[in-house]
Design a protein around this motif. Structure first.
Motif: not given
Ligand SMILES: O=C(O)C(=O)CO
Ligand SMILES: NC(=O)C1=CN([C@@H]2O[C@H](COP(=O)(O)OP(=O)(O)OC[C@H]3O[C@@H](n4cnc5c(N)ncnc54)[C@H](O)[C@@H]3O)[C@@H](O)[C@H]2O)C=CC1
Length: 312
Positions: A44-46, A63-67, A94-96, A226-228, A274-279
């Motif tokens: 899941v994501w959101h 489906l991401g790194a930040g929860v 792949g985000m690293g 990381a996060r805004g 626009p929040h694209m550092a690591a997808t």
């Molecule tokens: O995986 C995350 O936490 C993200 O922010 C993806 O953009």
């Protein structure tokens, strides 16, 4: 084994095809509202609350790194996922490498003074500037987890003094480790480039504020990956005005998309993405999740479990 998948913007078909290849024994379907049929795992994501609520799942994979977003949803709707059902997140997948590309390119951009040369070019000025010294370019990585470690490692080959800050002491070759709140001032003292890769938790929200920025070296730089909500935007702008900060590179914002009247847009020394550092990379993420599910099925330990009390 039944697996349900939900992401508000990914191409479901591509993901489900890749998951079926990696887990041929599983029945995998995109979840749609009203689907209450059996599931063992949810990816899941959101997710809508109704997708997870009341299910007897073996595990949920973010489906991401930040929860932070799913944990804040769980805070508001604890019935969505009992604590007994483990929640996992993606580790690297792949985000690293993407974070390394982002951080290295920006650090070198400032170190070689390309920001200053760009400003001179706009005035049609041909003017070689004094070079910066590596030893005056200490890089501090806030958060030495999966991604912060990768970023610190990628900067090592460039010869900058490196340090990291984390909850517990780390042993990353060539990187001086600072740990815990009591060592934060020592970590900040002399740091010239601050790279943020902390998770968003109640302890870290607003951490990049006036008090923290004032402890950095003069003419320093901030990269927020990381996060805004880690950054107090007014304090960052004030530090840019006072000369404490020379530049900022921001990928994440407290409101996304960033509203068009936000002063960060127009600031000449703020660069933004626009929040694209690591997808999330599909093939790596599917391989990670498939391996984790196979391990869970065999009763083996799996890394990436989120500690809900800790917040990451
Ligand atoms: O995986 C995350 O936490 C993200 O922010 C993806 O953009
Ligand atoms: N901009 C983007 O595109 C993306 C942003 N991210 C962000 O990057 C963050 C980090 O990801 P990972 O490295 O995978 O996380 P991680 O959980 O592996 O690492 C977190 C690090 O922060 C440290 N930490 C946490 N709380 C702390 C505290 N109170 N004091 C000191 N140190 C503390 C931990 O000790 C650990 O070293 C994610 O939570 C996410 O918000 C992740 C992916 C993409």
């Amino acid at each position: 084994m039944d697996i349900i998948f939900y992401h508000p913007s990914f191409n479901n078909n591509d993901w489900i095809r890749a998951l079926r290849q990696a887990l041929p024994q599983a029945n995998i379907r995109a979840w749609t509202p009203g689907d209450n049929a059996h599931a063992d795992y949810a990816l899941v994501w959101h997710p809508p609350v109704e997708m997870l609520k009341g299910r007897q799942l073996k595990a949920v994979f973010a489906l991401g790194a930040g929860v932070d977003s799913i944990l804040s949803q769980l805070h508001a709707h604890p019935e969505m996922l009992p604590e007994s059902i483990p929640l996992f997140r993606l580790e690297d997948t792949g985000m690293g490498l993407q974070m390394q590309e982002y951080a290295v390119s920006q650090v070198l951009h400032w170190f070689r003074r390309f920001d200053d040369y760009q400003a001179l070019k706009q005035q049609a000025k041909w003017q070689p500037l004094e070079e910066y010294e590596r030893e005056d370019f200490t890089i501090g990585v806030l958060g030495a987890g999966v991604l912060g470690t990768k970023v610190a490692e990628s900067l090592r080959q460039w010869g900058f003094p490196l340090r990291s800050w984390s909850r517990s002491r780390k042993n990353i070759p060539g990187v001086t480790s600072f740990a815990g709140g009591e060592e934060l001032p020592a970590f900040l003292h002399g740091t010239r480039v601050l790279i943020n890769l902390l998770p968003n938790t109640p302890e870290t929200t607003g951490i990049i504020n006036r008090a923290l920025l004032n402890q950095l070296a003069d003419n320093s730089y901030v990269i927020n990956l990381a996060r805004g909500v880690h950054v107090v935007e007014g304090d960052l702008l004030a530090a840019l005005e006072s000369g404490k900060l020379k530049g900022a590179m921001l990928d994440v914002f407290s409101r996304e998309p960033l509203p068009s009247d936000n002063p960060l847009w127009a600031h000449p020394r703020v660069a933004m993405t626009p929040h694209m550092a690591a997808t999330t990379r599909r093939s790596e993420a599917v391989a990670f999740i498939a391996q984790a599910i196979q391990r869970i099925e065999r009763g083996e330990a799996v890394s990436g479990r989120v500690d809900r009390a800790r917040g990451y």
